[in-house]
Write an enzyme that holds these catalytic residues in place. Structure first.
Site, short mmCIF file in Angstrom:
data_model
loop_
_atom_site.label_atom_id
_atom_site.label_comp_id
_atom_site.label_asym_id
_atom_site.label_seq_id
_atom_site.Cartn_x
_atom_site.Cartn_y
_atom_site.Cartn_z
CG ASN A 9 -37.00 32.24 -18.45
OD1 ASN A 9 -38.26 32.42 -18.52
ND2 ASN A 9 -36.58 33.39 -17.44
CE LYS A 11 -35.41 35.86 -19.45
NZ LYS A 11 -34.01 36.82 -19.38
CG HIS A 96 -35.76 35.46 -13.82
ND1 HIS A 96 -35.69 36.69 -14.27
CD2 HIS A 96 -35.22 34.57 -14.50
CE1 HIS A 96 -34.79 36.62 -15.32
NE2 HIS A 96 -34.50 35.49 -15.31
CD GLU A 98 -35.77 39.09 -16.90
OE1 GLU A 98 -36.79 38.36 -17.43
OE2 GLU A 98 -34.74 39.18 -17.58
CD GLU A 165 -30.95 33.17 -14.45
OE1 GLU A 165 -31.05 32.44 -15.65
OE2 GLU A 165 -31.91 33.92 -14.29
N GLY A 171 -29.14 38.63 -20.73
CA GLY A 171 -29.79 39.42 -21.82
C GLY A 171 -28.53 40.71 -22.43
CB SER A 204 -25.20 36.00 -21.99
OG SER A 204 -25.69 37.39 -21.96
P1 13P Z 1 -30.53 35.21 -21.43
O1 13P Z 1 -30.31 33.80 -21.76
O2 13P Z 1 -31.14 36.11 -22.46
O3 13P Z 1 -29.26 36.19 -20.91
O4 13P Z 1 -31.65 35.14 -19.99
C1 13P Z 1 -30.91 34.59 -18.91
C2 13P Z 1 -32.03 34.16 -18.32
O5 13P Z 1 -32.54 35.31 -17.57
C3 13P Z 1 -32.52 33.10 -18.08
O6 13P Z 1 -33.63 32.76 -16.95
#
Ligand code: 13P
Length: 241
Positions: A9, A11, A96, A98, A165, A171, A204
């Site tokens: 992903n 982003k 997601h 976010e 997740e 992150g 992560s």
């Molecule tokens: P990270 O791997 O940067 O923690 O992000 C995970 C994520 O949100 C994947 O959709």
């Protein structure tokens, strides 16, 4: 049969030029990756066109990061299933954390987006997971089950991927223990009528923890954020041992 699916992903990262630069390196590093595994890259909308051309004839599948539930209309800033399938997108992330946190996505809009993706032949990756406060209050199970129940109304389990997740692990470098991710993913599977849905872990995931994550019996793959941005690092992840 449960399929192994590892997805990146990206982003809001990578211009078209940066996306192509990534692919040039990444495509040359997949000889040892498990043939039966699906590899997916979910780029920004602006990179999907050039990515699709570059991925022609490759085993890598193209994914988007969202989809609207209507085919067209006055929905500024949104994208439709027809727009995505025309480019050759076969996966899309939906719900997601976010999107839920910063852009007001609800379980109801997540449900609409899941159904829209499926009606266009796009396989959605539904994201669920709890916040740190919810985990600390021992609400993980209840939150995740509630998200699933609302999101999955009239959704076809034969054309779906779920990603667990935990929000506190995204992150932060604070990966959920592999055994704990395995436990929650087992719980998610127990809620589904179709036991063959692929369920990923995300949060992560790095080159140095992917092997342990993939060794867990309930975990069918990973949804990778930051560590999917570097071609060599993501290649190590898809070449997990
Ligand atoms: P990270 O791997 O940067 O923690 O992000 C995970 C994520 O949100 C994947 O959709």
């Amino acid at each position: 049969m449960r399929k192994i699916i590892i997805a990146g992903n990206w982003k809001m990262h990578k211009t078209q030029a940066e996306s192509l630069e990534f692919l040039q390196i990444f495509k040359s590093k997949l000889e040892n990756a498990n043939e039966a595994m699906e590899i997916v890259l979910c780029s920004a909308f602006t990179s999907l066109g050039v990515m699709s051309k570059s991925l022609h004839g490759s085993r890598i599948k193209l994914g988007a990061q969202n989809i609207h539930w209507e085919d067209k209309g006055a929905y500024t800033g949104e994208i439709s299933g027809d727009m995505l399938t025309e480019i050759g997108v076969s996966y899309t992330i939906v719900g997601h954390s976010e999107r839920r946190q910063y852009f007001g996505e609800t379980d109801e809009t997540v449900n609409l987006r899941l159904k829209a993706a499926q009606s266009h032949g796009i396989r959605p990756i539904l994201c669920v997971g709890e916040t740190k406060a919810q985990r600390d209050a021992s609400q993980t199970e209840q939150i995740v089950i509630n998200q699933l129940q609302k999101a999955l109304v009239d959704v076809d389990l034969n054309n779906l991927v779920i990603a667990y997740e935990p929000i506190w692990a995204i992150g932060t470098g604070d990966t959920c223990q592999a055994t704990e991710a395995n436990r929650v993913i087992g719980l998610i599977r127990s809620q589904l009528d179709n036991k063959n849905v692929s369920i990923q872990y995300g949060g992560s995931v790095k080159a140095n923890n992917i092997d342990e994550i993939m060794a867990q019996p309930e975990i069918d793959g990973a949804l990778v954020g930051g560590a999917s941005l570097d071609a060599a690092t993501f290649a190590r992840i898809v070449n997990y041992q």
